[in-house]
Design a protein around this motif. Sequence first.
Motif, PDB file in Angstrom:
ATOM      1  N   SER A  91      46.774  37.195  41.627  1.00 36.64           N
ATOM      2  CA  SER A  91      45.923  38.171  42.313  1.00 36.64           C
ATOM      3  C   SER A  91      45.553  39.352  41.418  1.00 36.64           C
ATOM      4  CB  SER A  91      46.637  38.688  43.571  1.00 36.64           C
ATOM      5  OG  SER A  91      46.978  37.633  44.425  1.00 36.64           O
ATOM      6  N   LEU A  92      46.515  39.858  40.649  1.00 33.70           N
ATOM      7  CA  LEU A  92      46.225  41.014  39.804  1.00 33.70           C
ATOM      8  C   LEU A  92      45.246  40.668  38.689  1.00 33.70           C
ATOM      9  CD1 LEU A  92      49.652  42.857  39.410  1.00 33.70           C
ATOM     10  CD2 LEU A  92      47.647  43.615  40.675  1.00 33.70           C
ATOM     11  N   GLN A  93      45.425  39.488  38.076  1.00 33.81           N
ATOM     12  CA  GLN A  93      44.496  39.091  37.029  1.00 33.81           C
ATOM     13  C   GLN A  93      43.072  39.041  37.565  1.00 33.81           C
ATOM     14  OE1 GLN A  93      47.416  37.736  37.917  1.00 33.81           O
ATOM     15  NE2 GLN A  93      48.127  36.223  36.420  1.00 33.81           N
ATOM     16  N   LEU A  94      42.905  38.461  38.748  1.00 36.94           N
ATOM     17  CA  LEU A  94      41.578  38.342  39.356  1.00 36.94           C
ATOM     18  C   LEU A  94      40.983  39.719  39.631  1.00 36.94           C
ATOM     19  CD1 LEU A  94      39.397  36.525  40.605  1.00 36.94           C
ATOM     20  CD2 LEU A  94      40.655  36.626  42.762  1.00 36.94           C
ATOM     21  N   ALA A  95      41.817  40.623  40.184  1.00 33.52           N
ATOM     22  CA  ALA A  95      41.322  41.961  40.511  1.00 33.52           C
ATOM     23  C   ALA A  95      40.924  42.726  39.255  1.00 33.52           C
ATOM     24  CB  ALA A  95      42.397  42.725  41.281  1.00 33.52           C
ATOM     25  N   LEU A  96      41.728  42.627  38.209  1.00 33.60           N
ATOM     26  CA  LEU A  96      41.405  43.348  36.971  1.00 33.60           C
ATOM     27  C   LEU A  96      40.140  42.804  36.334  1.00 33.60           C
ATOM     28  CD1 LEU A  96      44.935  43.785  35.353  1.00 33.60           C
ATOM     29  CD2 LEU A  96      43.481  45.586  36.294  1.00 33.60           C
ATOM     30  N   GLU A  97      40.025  41.492  36.281  1.00 32.79           N
ATOM     31  CA  GLU A  97      38.834  40.893  35.669  1.00 32.79           C
ATOM     32  C   GLU A  97      37.569  41.288  36.426  1.00 32.79           C
ATOM     33  OE1 GLU A  97      39.616  36.748  35.686  1.00 32.79           O
ATOM     34  OE2 GLU A  97      41.199  36.864  34.165  1.00 32.79           O
ATOM     35  N   ALA A  98      37.681  41.427  37.740  1.00 29.10           N
ATOM     36  CA  ALA A  98      36.514  41.741  38.552  1.00 29.10           C
ATOM     37  C   ALA A  98      36.160  43.225  38.511  1.00 29.10           C
ATOM     38  CB  ALA A  98      36.762  41.315  40.000  1.00 29.10           C
ATOM     39  N   SER A  99      37.138  44.095  38.216  1.00 29.54           N
ATOM     40  CA  SER A  99      36.931  45.526  38.395  1.00 29.54           C
ATOM     41  C   SER A  99      36.886  46.333  37.106  1.00 29.54           C
ATOM     42  CB  SER A  99      38.044  46.097  39.290  1.00 29.54           C
ATOM     43  OG  SER A  99      38.065  45.443  40.540  1.00 29.54           O
ATOM     44  N   GLU A 100      37.527  45.866  36.035  1.00 26.84           N
ATOM     45  CA  GLU A 100      37.557  46.673  34.822  1.00 26.84           C
ATOM     46  C   GLU A 100      36.187  46.670  34.148  1.00 26.84           C
ATOM     47  OE1 GLU A 100      41.847  47.310  32.939  1.00 26.84           O
ATOM     48  OE2 GLU A 100      40.871  45.474  32.298  1.00 26.84           O
TER      49      GLU A 100
END
Length: 221
Positions: free
Chosen positions: A185-194
């Motif tokens: 979940s964190l990898q997905l969120a970071l890739e989408a938001s950074e």
Amino acid sequence: MDSEDAREGSLRERLIDVGVDLVLAEGSASVGLREIARRAGVSHGAPRRYFPTHHALLSAIARRGFEDLAARVGAALAGEASPRDRLRAIARVYVGYALERRGMFELMFRHDLLDSDRHAGGERQLRASTIPLFERMVTLVAECRAEQDAAQRPVGPDAPPHPAVTAAALWANLHGTAQLWAWGSLQLALEASEPAGAPQGDPLDRIIAAALDAHLGPAAT
């Protein structure tokens, strides 16, 4: 210890060894007294001489996990001097252990194993196994506070919470980080938001650093 006691102790440890291997390979749901007996090459009734209940067996296996985690933390702290660096070392070991040994990590923190009231007659309760690491974190949080400039430290209603509360919040943050990373979940969120050009480096290290900053304040430069 006489030879008979030694054999008994050896068999008990072998049964736990088999249980640890099962948990790491297949998760705690796969661990049963009969399956461990089969893999250890003993009769189905043999494990009950040492573990009268399934809970007692799982507790013994989970205790191995706490011993392993404590040893890793001790080794990581050997090279760190400042309280903040020591907390960072603990955080990295904790999250790393959770990701490397997922089955064991999940077993270690199951509430039904830690709940001493529900299992008062079983193995020595696991609740106490979580205390040394937490107390070390509380001490290090207090030492970090002591190093801060007292003149810049808020007072009154804006004062930071008790070190135990801060340590508990940091622990929860690290536990959640490990679980969300394991699920992707964190990898997905970071890739989408950074945004483009965001700081490089190990994203887990950056998350851990951000957690320390959130609970302790920014590191002194």
